[in-house]
Design a protein around this motif. Structure first.
Motif, PDB file in Angstrom:
ATOM      1  N   THR A 191     -29.023 153.450 -34.551  1.00 37.55           N
ATOM      2  CA  THR A 191     -29.763 152.705 -33.244  1.00 37.55           C
ATOM      3  C   THR A 191     -30.881 152.236 -33.540  1.00 37.55           C
ATOM      4  OG1 THR A 191     -28.160 153.835 -31.873  1.00 37.55           O
ATOM      5  CG2 THR A 191     -30.041 152.822 -30.895  1.00 37.55           C
ATOM      6  N   GLU A 192     -31.932 153.321 -34.205  1.00 41.54           N
ATOM      7  CA  GLU A 192     -33.268 152.977 -34.913  1.00 41.54           C
ATOM      8  C   GLU A 192     -33.358 152.011 -35.674  1.00 41.54           C
ATOM      9  OE1 GLU A 192     -37.606 153.501 -34.563  1.00 41.54           O
ATOM     10  OE2 GLU A 192     -35.876 153.384 -33.164  1.00 41.54           O
ATOM     11  N   ARG A 193     -32.411 152.065 -36.581  1.00 41.73           N
ATOM     12  CA  ARG A 193     -32.362 150.891 -37.762  1.00 41.73           C
ATOM     13  C   ARG A 193     -32.049 149.748 -37.111  1.00 41.73           C
ATOM     14  NH1 ARG A 193     -29.565 147.756 -40.622  1.00 41.73           N
ATOM     15  NH2 ARG A 193     -27.388 147.971 -39.107  1.00 41.73           N
ATOM     16  N   ALA A 194     -31.093 149.416 -36.320  1.00 42.47           N
ATOM     17  CA  ALA A 194     -30.873 148.094 -35.838  1.00 42.47           C
ATOM     18  C   ALA A 194     -32.100 147.678 -34.831  1.00 42.47           C
ATOM     19  CB  ALA A 194     -29.652 148.320 -35.007  1.00 42.47           C
ATOM     20  N   ASP A 195     -32.719 148.648 -34.253  1.00 45.50           N
ATOM     21  CA  ASP A 195     -33.695 147.993 -33.309  1.00 45.50           C
ATOM     22  C   ASP A 195     -35.128 147.789 -34.138  1.00 45.50           C
ATOM     23  OD1 ASP A 195     -34.826 147.678 -30.696  1.00 45.50           O
ATOM     24  OD2 ASP A 195     -36.244 149.357 -31.131  1.00 45.50           O
ATOM     25  N   LEU A 196     -35.236 148.508 -35.092  1.00 49.18           N
ATOM     26  CA  LEU A 196     -36.354 147.978 -36.030  1.00 49.18           C
ATOM     27  C   LEU A 196     -36.104 146.812 -36.668  1.00 49.18           C
ATOM     28  CD1 LEU A 196     -37.215 151.585 -37.762  1.00 49.18           C
ATOM     29  CD2 LEU A 196     -38.953 149.882 -36.461  1.00 49.18           C
ATOM     30  N   LEU A 197     -34.836 146.376 -37.248  1.00 47.13           N
ATOM     31  CA  LEU A 197     -34.621 145.163 -37.820  1.00 47.13           C
ATOM     32  C   LEU A 197     -34.731 143.927 -36.827  1.00 47.13           C
ATOM     33  CD1 LEU A 197     -33.517 144.114 -40.492  1.00 47.13           C
ATOM     34  CD2 LEU A 197     -31.148 144.696 -39.638  1.00 47.13           C
TER      35      LEU A 197
END
Length: 161
Positions: free
Chosen positions: A125-131
Motif C-alpha cells: 500500500t505504501e509502495r503504491a501510494d509513493l509511486l
C-alpha cells in the motif's frame, strides 16, 4: 496506475543531459565540462555528433547515463517541446526541472521493481501510494524523501526475514 514513461527517449528531448551534466576528464569523459554548458558534441538538432563512436572518443559516461525518462517529460510536458536552443531564456528553468525530476523518475523505477516482489499488504500500500505521489509532482519534497527512506528500510527488513 498512470505513470510517466520511465525510459529515456532522446528523440523527444532537447539534450538536457548534454547540458545539465558536468564532466570531469578521466575514464568516462574525454573533456571537462561544467553543468549548464552544452556539450561541444551536441548539434543544433539536439543530437550527439559522435553518438556512434562515444566509447572510442572517450565518452563512455554518456553511454552509462540514463535519465529515466525525465528529459523527454520536462521537454514535452513542461515546455511543450520548446528548446533552450531556440529560446535561451528557458535554459535555467529546463535545467532546474530536469535536475528536480530525474531523482523522482529513478525512484519510480525502484518502486516499480519493488512491486514485482511479494510485499506485505501495508508495504505494498505504501509502495503504491509513493509511486502515485511521485508521478504527480515535479520536484522532491523532504516529506516524500523521508517516506521513501522509511519504505526502503521496511523493505530491507521484510526481505531479510
Amino acid at each position: 496506475m498512470d505513470l510517466p514513461d520511465l525510459t529515456s527517449d532522446c528523440a523527444n528531448c532537447v539534450g538536457l543531459c548534454c547540458v545539465g551534466m558536468s564532466f570531469q576528464k578521466g575514464d568516462d569523459f574525454a573533456i571537462d565540462k561544467t553543468s549548464g554548458t552544452p556539450c561541444p558534441n551536441l548539434d543544433h538538432t539536439h543530437r550527439c555528433k559522435i553518438h556512434s563512436t562515444l566509447k572510442d572518443d572517450g565518452f563512455e559516461g554518456c553511454i552509462k547515463f540514463d535519465c529515466a525518462g525525465a528529459g523527454q517529460r520536462v521537454t514535452q510536458m513542461r515546455f511543450n517541446g520548446e528548446s533552450w536552443q531556440d529560446h535561451p531564456e528557458l535554459m535555467f528553468a529546463m535545467m532546474r526541472d530536469f535536475e528536480n525530476l530525474r531523482p523522482l523518475h529513478e525512484r519510480m523505477i525502484q518502486l516499480t521493481e519493488a512491486g514485482k516482489t511479494d510485499l506485505p499488504e501495508a508495504l505494498e500500500t505504501e509502495r503504491a501510494d509513493l509511486l502515485k505521489r511521485s508521478a504527480r509532482v515535479w520536484a522532491d519534497t523532504d516529506t516524500l524523501k523521508r517516506r521513501y527512506d522509511v519504505f526502503l528500510t521496511e523493505l530491507a527488513h521484510s526481505t531479510a526475514s
